[in-house]
Design an enzyme around this catalytic site. Structure first.
Site, PDB file in Angstrom:
ATOM      1  N   GLU A  21      43.507  41.997  32.710  1.00  0.00           N
ATOM      2  CA  GLU A  21      43.489  40.537  32.636  1.00  0.00           C
ATOM      3  C   GLU A  21      44.116  40.035  31.325  1.00  0.00           C
ATOM      4  OE1 GLU A  21      40.091  37.014  32.907  1.00  0.00           O
ATOM      5  OE2 GLU A  21      39.599  38.912  31.935  1.00  0.00           O
ATOM      6  N   LYS A  33      41.926  32.761  39.314  1.00  0.00           N
ATOM      7  CA  LYS A  33      40.541  33.182  39.092  1.00  0.00           C
ATOM      8  C   LYS A  33      39.563  32.057  39.433  1.00  0.00           C
ATOM      9  CE  LYS A  33      37.757  35.228  35.339  1.00  0.00           C
ATOM     10  NZ  LYS A  33      37.806  35.561  33.899  1.00  0.00           N
ATOM     11  N   CYS A  51      37.789  39.960  36.413  1.00  0.00           N
ATOM     12  CA  CYS A  51      36.806  40.003  35.331  1.00  0.00           C
ATOM     13  C   CYS A  51      35.456  39.379  35.701  1.00  0.00           C
ATOM     14  CB  CYS A  51      37.404  39.366  34.074  1.00  0.00           C
ATOM     15  SG  CYS A  51      36.542  39.812  32.534  1.00  0.00           S
TER      16      CYS A  51
END
Length: 265
Positions: free
Chosen positions: A41, A112, A147
């Site tokens: 990421e 995300k 994440c």
């Protein structure tokens, strides 16, 4: 199937362009050694370098897109190019993952959904994605997450319902919560009877030591491979057909009640 997780270090003082060149070189080195390559990421800036998000943000088809598309094509691999700060046409920033085919074509982009930081950092600087993303490879269907998403099991259930068999999770996970990183990667694998390929960064981002310890977990929760703390390329061979066998041998997903439509009486 062979996968290489490139646990790159975001070195202090290194330019974004230098990071792109280094990442592209590492991807090209995987030619003939992997079918799928994964970067972590926000490796162009560092996940905790909040002040750099705005200055380093680029359009979807910006310099990082171009560099990674060429690297994927040069290496002849499927490439999950981690994530970059994307600036949309309306000015909104997103933490966006890019997935390329071995021809260098964009196979998917994922913004995300769960932003980390509570009342600061990514949570206030970036917009939230809304769409679940899967990518069909010849051997398996990837479910894409990033994440902090790892803490939200309902996202992964949604990806399973969309056909995912292998989860790819790039991250900039802090060292102080490394035990959670390993625990959650194994939990998402076990509860969804899927492979998890979780690729983290090494080094220190804006004073925050990174966890490293990228990990590959099979559908039974067994760790197939684990990196150390420093920059490393973790390569593992796994059998995607194990997902179907596991789900047939232990059909727990068929017993779901909550989160699925229940007939009314």
């Amino acid at each position: 199937m062979r996968a290489s997780l490139i646990q790159i270090a975001v070195n202090e003082g290194e330019s974004v362009e230098a990071r792109r060149r280094r990442a592209a070189s590492l991807v090209r080195d995987r030619a003939g050694a992997a079918d799928l390559v994964v970067l972590p990421e926000l490796w162009t800036t560092g996940a905790f370098a909040f002040e750099e998000f705005g200055t380093a943000a680029e359009p979807l088809r910006g310099p990082t897109y171009e560099a990674m598309a060429k690297a994927a094509s040069d290496a002849g691999v499927w490439l999950h190019a981690g994530s970059v700060p994307e600036r949309d046409r309306d000015g909104t920033l997103y933490n966006t993952s890019l997935v390329f085919s071995p021809d260098g074509d964009l196979a998917a982009a994922y913004r995300k959904i769960h932003r980390f930081g509570f009342d600061k950092g990514e949570a206030v600087l970036m917009g939230a994605g809304r769409d679940l993303v899967t990518v069909r490879l010849p051997e398996t269907t990837l479910g894409v997450a990033t994440c902090y998403d790892l803490r939200f099991p309902e996202l992964f259930r949604g990806l399973v319902d969309a056909g995912a068999e292998t989860f790819v999770v790039p991250a900039g996970w802090p060292e102080r919560r490394r035990s959670h990183w390993t625990l959650l990667a194994q939990a998402r694998a076990v509860e969804n009877q899927a492979f998890v390929l979780a690729c983290a960064t090494a080094g220190t981002h804006a004073g925050v030591p990174q966890a490293g310890h990228s990990i590959v977990v099979d559908p039974w929760g067994e760790v197939l491979a684990r990196a150390g703390a420093d920059e490393e390329v973790l390569t593992v061979e796994f059998d995607p057909a194990k997902v179907a066998r596991t789900r047939e041998q232990f059909p727990a997903l068929k017993d779901r009640v909550l989160g699925v439509e229940v007939p009314r009486r």
